[in-house]
Design a protein around this motif. Structure first.
Motif, PDB file in Angstrom:
ATOM      1  N   SER A 359       0.823  -1.203   0.000  1.00 34.81           N
ATOM      2  CA  SER A 359       0.000   0.000   0.000  1.00 34.81           C
ATOM      3  C   SER A 359       0.864   1.264   0.000  1.00 34.81           C
ATOM      4  O   SER A 359       1.957   1.268   0.564  1.00 34.81           O
ATOM      5  CB  SER A 359      -0.897   0.002   1.238  1.00 34.81           C
ATOM      6  OG  SER A 359      -1.477   1.271   1.462  1.00 34.81           O
ATOM      7  N   ASN A 590      -8.554  -7.088  -1.048  1.00 29.52           N
ATOM      8  CA  ASN A 590      -8.693  -5.789  -0.388  1.00 29.52           C
ATOM      9  C   ASN A 590     -10.144  -5.370  -0.193  1.00 29.52           C
ATOM     10  O   ASN A 590     -10.412  -4.240   0.204  1.00 29.52           O
ATOM     11  CB  ASN A 590      -7.978  -4.711  -1.200  1.00 29.52           C
ATOM     12  CG  ASN A 590      -6.488  -4.868  -1.148  1.00 29.52           C
ATOM     13  OD1 ASN A 590      -5.935  -5.238  -0.123  1.00 29.52           O
ATOM     14  ND2 ASN A 590      -5.824  -4.612  -2.257  1.00 29.52           N
ATOM     15  N   SER A 619      -8.649   0.492  -2.021  1.00 29.36           N
ATOM     16  CA  SER A 619      -9.319  -0.796  -2.231  1.00 29.36           C
ATOM     17  C   SER A 619     -10.178  -0.786  -3.485  1.00 29.36           C
ATOM     18  O   SER A 619     -10.518  -1.855  -4.016  1.00 29.36           O
ATOM     19  CB  SER A 619     -10.184  -1.142  -1.015  1.00 29.36           C
ATOM     20  OG  SER A 619      -9.381  -1.306   0.142  1.00 29.36           O
TER      21      SER A 619
END
Length: 835
Positions: A359, A590, A619
């Protein structure tokens, strides 16, 4: 390596680098590749001018053909690259070859940068060496054998607090001083870490001034827990300033009562040869040495061995016990990473950890360090595979990580995350040591290469933007772009296994799928925390009365599947919910906090998420697949859309074989074989012998994709039968729907006032000219000449008609919203200038 939360499909997983055999390449001085950020005013040492600007464009593709070539290893991939058979590779270059690439003008190699990894040493806060350890609430306790209890409260209750006692802080701060992570990293082309975070993240770490404040006993430092360089490698030498600081911390922890050598006026031991070895060490230390589980891979094994040397030197005996555990299954699963009922709690003390944190945000901190993830040790629910396997239950860290994970405001998230990183450092919870450094290479004859943060050239933006540099003639003709053919050739060190998007797991699979399917949202390759809707005209968010975050999306009007069917909101709903429920460990990994998707109309939808988080946008960097090809006929599991056909979830279901490898992305799978030449969704893979391939390919195979641009096909009547962000400088010319080829050029034209968005004022300006065959009062000559495109209506070449509908079809289009692209100070970082 343990993978933390984040988009597993958006980052390159780097393989172990083998040594590279160079072919006959002449030593001609090379130009360096572009840095991730802007070119420096004065280039740093080792990066000679010129500096190529690292720009990316939110449109493309720039080539007609993209070829994936698959290999059995990175060695074979680089061998073919050096032979001139590839333009871009997916694997970082070996440091042993850096100078060879740097010294050849036909190559562009990126400067050294850090990836998204984090490696170091962490501890078992529930170990019998450090606390009164129990396996269950009713089992007897053992320890703390080292004489200092790191923790307070009752185990297996909400009153349990760990990593909080002052003696525990002192003990861990002693460990920190024993290893010089900066020198260790610098000796190996690695990046030193001070915080529990990857370097490319936003935010990454607290400043050095705060790092020095972590150690109240020795606040004067170079950086975190480092008073002076080791003078060698990672292990601090006996008698060095940091070695003596470690001794003073251990004495303060009560583990020993003295050390060799004199002390200063503050009672601190004075550095000097042979000084500061501990004396009066508790006998229980040597009777219960630390159980150090060391991964056998380099350089983690070196870290382990050097740390053992430093600790045992400090104690003047064996205070730490080596456990070489080899592979991750032996080391982590069923030992370090697991707890009751899967394995015991008190079965390890220290571990050389490795994380891949994909991320752009440090959103892993909550899962890794919040007490809610520490199984039932601090009053939570039992979990044999806890995310917080270090048993960190520290109130300050809980407060900061909870605040960070429950805010949708980026600035608040940054503040809370930095507070958490500061607390982790202050309490010396663990010892981050290094991140991998890497460089990537491509042919100089390729332009449009994008050096992405933590990815280098190997990313989807390079595939969208790269093309032949007609201004650079290669010195060696072998290194012509495409081998003399305008095809972008992309090497893959591995092969594909599953091109069924529900079953895909590996980077190579997703590299291919990412060109066939488009994603709903995307990230800036240079500043990945800048996330914007890729398939939308617009997006907005709101919070409902339950504190859940909603995103209202309006899809673009020019979205088409490769088979010509329009993309609509039902496709998006079908994709998100089915990925969440049918691929939780793959493409839907996710989407666990996705609550619902409500259709507002055929182009609009409301996507709701549990709670609020800066990661919710991330996401939504999710693939969108065609409902009409994947849905179970007649099913209504989700109301207005159904579930995926169970037969298509089978591991043996091959979209290439069934003709369903169809998306809306920039490239199309079209058959290369005479029996169905040009058919969409099949036939684009070749086995090593040239025969038709399926989804699982062997080394030597290839996949060849074509740019999604079908407006010139005979009989086509759809001007949008092309990629929604296609690029064609011939837009507005040609005949039939071919005149509409180039959706970026069409958007740029529809945006008459050049503010990088098509607004109602642009539409009104065009409408004022509708029906005009010459300039009028409502349509002066500047407007008439601007809007008139005779190719759109060759039968009435001087009358503006179709133009108005074309502009209206792009109403609300904005390529990087909510960021600005136009003007002298755009907020989107690194994009090509828009004017």
């Amino acid at each position: 390596m343990k993978t933390g939360p984040g988009l597993g499909t958006s980052a390159v997983v780097f393989l172990t680098l083998s040594s590279i055999l160079f072919l006959n390449i002449g030593p001609v001085k090379a130009d360096p590749g572009p840095p991730v950020g802007p070119c420096p005013q004065l280039p740093p040492p080792g990066i000679p001018p010129p500096c190529f600007p690292n720009l990316w464009a939110p449109y493309g593709p720039m080539v007609k053909t993209l070829q994936f070539k698959f290999y059995g290893s990175d060695f074979l991939e680089f061998q073919d690259f050096q032979a001139g058979h590839l333009d871009v590779v997916d694997t970082p270059t070996d440091p042993a070859t850096w100078s060879l690439y740097d010294n050849n003008h036909d190559f562009l190699q990126t400067p050294l940068q850090a990836d998204q990894s984090e490696f170091g040493i962490y501890f078992n806060g529930a170990s019998s060496r450090f606390t009164a350890s129990q396996e269950s609430p009713t089992s007897p306790s053992n320890g703390p054998f080292w004489g200092c209890d790191w923790n307070t409260g009752t185990s297996f209750t909400i009153n349990r607090q760990t990593y909080v006692s002052q003696c525990g802080v002192n003990m861990r701060q002693a460990f920190m001083h024993l290893f010089d992570r900066v020198t260790f990293a610098s000796n190996r082309h690695l990046f030193p870490l001070a915080c529990d975070n990857a370097i490319p993240k936003d935010p990454s770490c607290v400043p050095v001034s705060q790092q020095c404040a972590w150690d109240a006993m020795f606040p004067s430092c170079i950086d975190a827990y480092r008073i002076a360089p080791s003078g060698g490698d990672g292990a601090q030498q006996i008698g060095s300033p940091d070695f003596c600081a470690a001794a003073d911390h251990m004495i303060a922890a009560g583990v020993a009562n003295g050390a060799v050598g004199p002390t200063d006026s503050n009672g601190h031991h004075i550095p000097g040869p042979d000084n500061c070895v501990l004396t009066g060490v508790k006998l229980e230390v040597f009777a219960n040495p630390l159980r150090f589980f060391i991964r056998s891979t380099t350089p983690r094994s070196v870290i382990g061995n050097e740390f053992i040397t430093a600790v045992n030197n400090l104690f003047g005996g064996v205070a730490i016990h080596t456990v070489i555990c080899g592979g991750i299954r032996n080391c982590g699963i069923f030992q370090v990473f697991t707890d009751p009922p899967v394995s015991r709690i008190d079965d390890w003390d220290v571990f050389t950890y490795g994380l891949l944190l994909n991320s752009p945000f440090p959103d892993h901190l909550y899962y890794q360090f919040n007490s809610s993830g520490a199984t039932n040790y601090c009053g939570g629910s039992q979990n044999g595979f806890p995310s917080n396997n270090q048993f960190v239950c520290n109130p300050a860290i809980d407060t900061d990580t909870s605040a960070a994970t429950h805010t949708a405001d980026l600035q608040t998230f940054r503040t809370d995350s930095l507070n958490a990183l500061n607390d982790l450092g202050k309490y010396a919870v663990d010892m981050p040591i290094y991140a991998n450094g890497f460089r990537t290479v491509a042919l100089h004859t390729a332009t449009g290469l994008v050096n992405g943060l933590a990815t280098g050239y190997s990313n989807a933006w390079t595939l969208l933007n790269a093309h032949q540099d007609t201004n650079y003639p290669p010195i060696d003709p072998r290194y012509a772009f495409g081998g003399g053919d305008p095809t972008l050739r992309y090497g893959q060190a591995g092969t594909t296994y599953e091109l069924n998007i529900f079953n895909a797991q590996f980077t190579t699979d997703f590299n291919v799928l990412g060109q066939v399917y488009d994603i709903l949202f995307t990230s800036n390759p240079i500043v990945p925390s800048q996330i914007f809707c890729w398939m939308c005209d617009s997006s907005s968010s709101y919070m409902d009365s339950k504190g859940n975050e909603h995103f209202v999306l309006e899809l673009r009007q020019n979205l088409r599947w490769h088979d010509g069917v329009p993309v609509d909101a039902y496709d998006v709903k079908f994709s998100l919910l089915n990925f969440r429920d049918n691929s939780p460990y793959g493409v839907g990994g996710n989407l666990f906090n996705l609550l619902s998707v409500d259709i507002l109309d055929s182009r609009s939808l409301d996507v709701s998420w549990l709670g609020a988080s800066v990661s919710n946008l991330l996401s939504m960097e999710a693939f969108v697949i065609p409902r009409h090809l994947w849905q179970l006929q007649g099913d209504h599991t989700y109301g207005d859309v159904g579930t995926v056909d169970p037969m298509k979830l089978d591991l043996n279901y091959d979209p290439l074989a069934t003709g369903t490898l169809i998306g809306s992305g920039p490239f199309v799978c079209q058959s290369l074989f005479p029996e169905d030449l040009g058919r969409v969704g099949t036939g684009c893979a070749k086995n090593p012998d040239g025969s038709r391939g399926g989804q699982s390919l062997d080394p030597g195979a290839s996949i060849q994709l074509q740019a999604f641009e079908f407006t010139s096909q005979p009989g086509n009547t759809d001007p949008f039968l092309q990629y929604m962000r296609s690029y064609d400088t011939g837009w507005g010319t040609g005949t039939g729907t071919a005149a509409f080829s180039g959706q970026f050029q069409e958007f740029h034209w529809a945006d008459q006032n050049r503010d990088a968005q098509v607004t109602i004022s642009d539409v009104a300006n065009a409408e004022a000219c509708f029906g005009a065959s010459a300039p009028t009062t409502a349509c002066p000559s500047t407007s008439y000449n601007y809007w008139l495109r005779p190719a759109f209506h060759p039968g009435t070449p001087n009358t503006i008609t179709t133009e108005v509908a074309v502009v209206a079809a792009h109403l609300d289009d904005a390529y990087v919203s909510p960021f600005t692209w136009a003007g002298t100070n755009p907020t989107i970082a690194g994009a090509v200038p828009y004017s």
